[in-house]
Structures are given as C-alpha cells and as structure tokens.
Enzyme design. Structure first.
Site, PDB file in Angstrom:
ATOM      1  N   CYS A  75      -5.851  -2.889   2.433  1.00 34.65           N
ATOM      2  CA  CYS A  75      -5.570  -2.777   3.867  1.00 34.65           C
ATOM      3  C   CYS A  75      -6.804  -2.927   4.774  1.00 34.65           C
ATOM      4  O   CYS A  75      -7.274  -4.033   4.957  1.00 34.65           O
ATOM      5  CB  CYS A  75      -4.828  -1.471   4.136  1.00 34.65           C
ATOM      6  N   LYS A  97     -10.259   2.284  -2.292  1.00 36.16           N
ATOM      7  CA  LYS A  97     -10.425   1.728  -0.943  1.00 36.16           C
ATOM      8  C   LYS A  97     -11.779   2.128  -0.358  1.00 36.16           C
ATOM      9  O   LYS A  97     -12.081   3.321  -0.240  1.00 36.16           O
ATOM     10  CB  LYS A  97      -9.289   2.228  -0.054  1.00 36.16           C
ATOM     11  N   GLU A 115       0.833  -1.207   0.000  1.00 39.67           N
ATOM     12  CA  GLU A 115       0.000   0.000   0.000  1.00 39.67           C
ATOM     13  C   GLU A 115       0.872   1.265   0.000  1.00 39.67           C
ATOM     14  O   GLU A 115       1.801   1.368   0.803  1.00 39.67           O
ATOM     15  CB  GLU A 115      -0.915  -0.007   1.235  1.00 39.67           C
TER      16      GLU A 115
END
Lengths: 299, 299
Positions: free
Chosen positions: B157, B120, B43
């Site tokens: 994540c 995300k 990331e």
C-alpha cells in the site's frame, strides 16, 4: 512559488542556427504577450538533434556559455530574457574546455542575468542517440536554480526516467520540475510500440510529479530528422510537450507534429495542499535507503 | 521469471474473518482453475480496514504468523497454497510480541511452505488511515522473495508512493512488483478530486514499473466501510486493482465497485527486452545520489 504562467515552446528544427534562433525569438515574444513569466525551450533547440551519429566535427556546435562572449547563444538568450522580461530556460551545447563538453540547461533571469545552470547528469547512449560520445556527465549535481518565479528543478531529457533526479530536486526545495527534451520514435517501429513509448515517457514523468508533490513541465521537439550518415532510419521526434500539476493532473499537452506554444498556469500553493494530504516526505525510510547508492544489490 | 499467470483477488469486506476466508478460498479455487500460478490478495483481506480509528482492542486482530500455530490465518493460507498448488501473497496483521505489531505480507510456496515475508516499511497516517498507531515500521528492508514463479518484489500500500522502495526491489533482482493495498476516497470528496487521486495512484505505480523495467500488480479492496466511531464519513475503497507490464502498459484493470478476479499473463522476457532499449540501470548516477539518504537537503 506564487501563481505563474509558464510557456513551453515546441518546434521542429528550422534548418540552421539562425533560423532556430529567429523562430524562438518570435515565439518568446508571443509567449510573453500571452502572459508567460517563465519560458522553457526544448533540448538543444538551436540545432538539429546532432547526436544521431558520432562525428568529431560536430563539437564545433559547442560554445562557451558565458553571456559576455559576443555572438554566443548564451548572449542571445540573455538578451531575449531581458528584452521580454521573462525567466528563460535554454538548453545549450556547452564547451567547457577543449575536449570537454556538456549538455547544459541555462536559466536566465528577466533582467538577462544568469540565474544558474544545470549540466545533464544522466547521459543516454543507444542507436541514434549517441550522447555519451558528445557529453561529459554533469558534475554540478541536482540543484534547483533560484529565480524570481520560484526555485526551478531543471533537468534534461534522459534524466526524466530517473526518479532519483526528481527526488533530489524536491528534497532541495524545487518548486517545479522542468525537462527540456528531445525524444522520438524510430520511424519503422510498430504503432503499438510507439504508443507504449510515448505513454511511458509521459507516465514516468507524471509519476515524479506525484511522488514529489510538484508541478512538472516537459518540452520536447517535433518533426522528422534524417540520419546524417544513413545508418539508421532517422528519428521522428514526437512532440507532445506537456505540463502536469502536483497530483500528476494534466494542465496541458501539445500536438505530436506541430510548432506550438503551450501556456499553462502553475500555482505553488497547490504543492503545499497536496503534500498535506499526501505527506510522502514525512515518511521516507532514509534509514533503509542506503543501497540506492549501489549499482546493483548483488553483493 | 518465465511466463506466468497472476491473479489479483479484489473484494469487499464480507463482515467477518470467517466470511472473508471463505470468500478468498473460493476465489483462489476459481483463480487456479483459470490457470493462475500466483495469487495476490488485497491488504488485510481478512478483516475490515480497521485503521479508520484508533482502538487498542483491535490489536486482538493480530496473530502469530507461524503457520505451525493452529487456527491462524497463516496456517490457513499455507493450506490454501498447498491445496491449490499456487504461490500465494497474503497481507496479514502480524503480532510479533506483546505491543509490537506489523502490517506484513507473507508469501507461501505452492507446497504451503513459507517463501518469505515483507513487513510494510512506509506507514501512513492521515484521517481515517491511522496506521502509525497499529503498525511498527518494517525492519526487514526491501528484499524480493524468491519463489518458484520468480523473485517477488512484495511491498504494501503506502509503499506504492515511494520510488525508493520499487528501485531497491529492482536493484535486488525482483522480477515483479506486487502491492496488496487498501485505498479509497473520502466519500464527500469532489468528483474531480476523486478522479485525480485514483489516476495519481495508478500513474505513480505505473511509473515504478517503467523506471525499473518491471511488471507490476496492485490489488486493492472495494466497497464502503463506515467509520466505527463516526468521526469521519468512512471510506469508499476504490477497487481498480490493476496490472501493467515493464513499459507501464496496461495488462488489466478491475472495476471500482465489484468483487473480481483479475487474471493477467506476465512474461519475464519482456523485462529483459525493455531494459535493453531503456537501460536505466546502466546510467544511474550513484556517485551523486548520496543526499537521497537525507530527510531534506536544507543543511
């Protein structure tokens, strides 16, 4: 939920309803002597795992779950809960009506009253586990059962593979996830595959504990049970009943091949602490989850 | 998905955009030399994990993700994908409009074309991880990205803690779940808590692999990064990038504290086999999942 002691009673099939009942009564006595406030029995503890083949005669094993009915397992469980002053989770074969049966977990309060019941929602069906023949899908949804030791998120066996079930219990305020279960190996399976299956079974459940910040109890049977009609090699139930905390951390694990009472301490405050550092419930994207209600996203 | 080799490139922050780019280019060369068809970067690989504090000046790190724009990371990634003829997953800081930024993973085809992007969806915010300041929640939903190596279920994540995200990718036909990530310890944390956190991080992701019958790749950074303004003790990113198969079985794991290229083989046929013995998608109770769309079931 405050601090409690929970006991998981793992055992082999003792040959008959009476023998299983006697064994369980003895084990509940020992568990409460060890301080248990909550006792969890394995799935369909009172019999062999009878779903290894499909036989209409086996519906005779099903019973009314009204504890008012004499000689029923529900009555006996109610009496044991009251006798030992313990909250008891018992998995039973429910006869709801002629031709309508469920795989049902009942929860009894320490005074013997019925605290609630859960009808298994996800029903498996694969060689040696012909549950779709025996059990109608549950229709009570995913509702924690309020008791004097906390709100019990009782689910059953196959449910343990479905993150949706655990999440719905958490969203409804469950303090702990509880799975009576009956899972085992095809005896001729390769050792490496056996290892993967056992590990996957524990890992996916630990994942539910983590994703929801809840402790989790999983109580399995052990022992080899032959196929009644010889069309499979039977099932070696793998024991390994276990308990984890809200980070998936191990609290205890039973053997793969022995009767055992696994006693663990649960602290409801841990969930509060863990959810403060990992506030997953805060960040769920409920605006984008609509397709979870689809069978598949191919339209 | 056929049989492919995937490479996860785990590294520490090299001090500058240029140094990170140079490092990654070298590692992609090595990975493809080792036979990788698919390369996954960690990331926000091009910079320090800049979300340790909130500073409006840091929005300067964000860029257009149009590879037509010269000197952008997107352009550079496109060039690397084409140069090494590899499918590349790169996590970037997207400037969508003035005041509108996303944490976005881009996927490049082996010819350098953009295969797709994922913004995300779940954004964390806790001490040292102030992502809600920097990143607007994704608005592209959970859509696998079709590529020459398969349909990539790219998430980022914090998404890794949400079973809903993995499930939605599986339901949309993902062949593999992929998580670029940046996660670490508060350096002063107790060793036992550090162990629980790392174990939980791997376990919950392995649970997604199992629940969905999919392989999973998780690529994390490593190394200590100090707090720019000293208000925390900084973060020790814990490495341990890993890959598992569709039963959650380990395929490989990187060190906690070293630059590493983790190369693993994935076999799309395994998912088909595993889902035949564990047909979870068959048995989901979509009729009873409606409350998954609620924040909490207290009404």
């Amino acid at each position: 939920m405050k601090k409690i002691k929970a006991a998981l009673i793992q055992h082999s099939h003792k040959g008959s309803r009476e023998a299983n009942l006697a064994h369980v009564a003895e084990q509940i006595a020992l568990a409460t002597k060890a301080g248990a406030d909550l006792v969890v029995l394995q799935e369909l503890f009172a019999s062999a795992y009878f779903c290894q083949h499909e036989d209409p005669a086996l519906f005779d094993l099903a019973e009314s779950l009204d504890p008012q009915h004499a000689d029923t397992l529900a009555r006996k469980m109610s009496e044991l809960a009251r006798q030992f002053e313990v909250v008891l989770v018992a998995s039973l074969f429910e006869k709801r009506a002629p031709g309508l049966y469920h795989n049902t977990a009942m929860v009894f309060e320490r005074d013997g009253q019925v605290a609630g019941r859960y009808r298994k929602m996800h029903i498996p069906d694969d060689p040696g586990f012909y549950e779709k023949f025996y059990f109608t899908e549950g229709d009570l949804g995913f509702q924690p059962i309020p008791t004097s030791v906390g709100r019990l998120g009782v689910l059953v066996c196959w449910d343990q593979w479905f993150p949706e079930a655990a999440r719905l219990m958490a969203l409804a305020g469950a303090d702990v996830l509880i799975y009576p279960t009956a899972i085992g190996w095809e005896p001729e399976e390769e050792p490496e595959e056996k290892k993967r299956q056992l590990d996957a079974w524990q890992t996916v459940q630990r994942g539910h504990a983590i994703a929801n910040g809840l402790p989790l109890l999983s109580c399995n049977r052990h022992g080899f049970e032959p196929s009644p009609d010889g069309h499979t090699n039977g099932t070696q139930f793998w024991g390994n009943s276990f308990a984890v905390g809200p980070q998936g951390e191990w609290l205890g694990q039973a053997a793969s091949d022995a009767d055992q009472i696994l006693v663990v301490s649960l602290d409801g405050q841990r969930s509060e602490q863990v959810r403060r550092i990992w506030p997953f419930l805060r960040d769920r994207r409920i605006d984008a989850y609509g397709d979870l209600l689809k069978r598949y996203r191919d339209d």
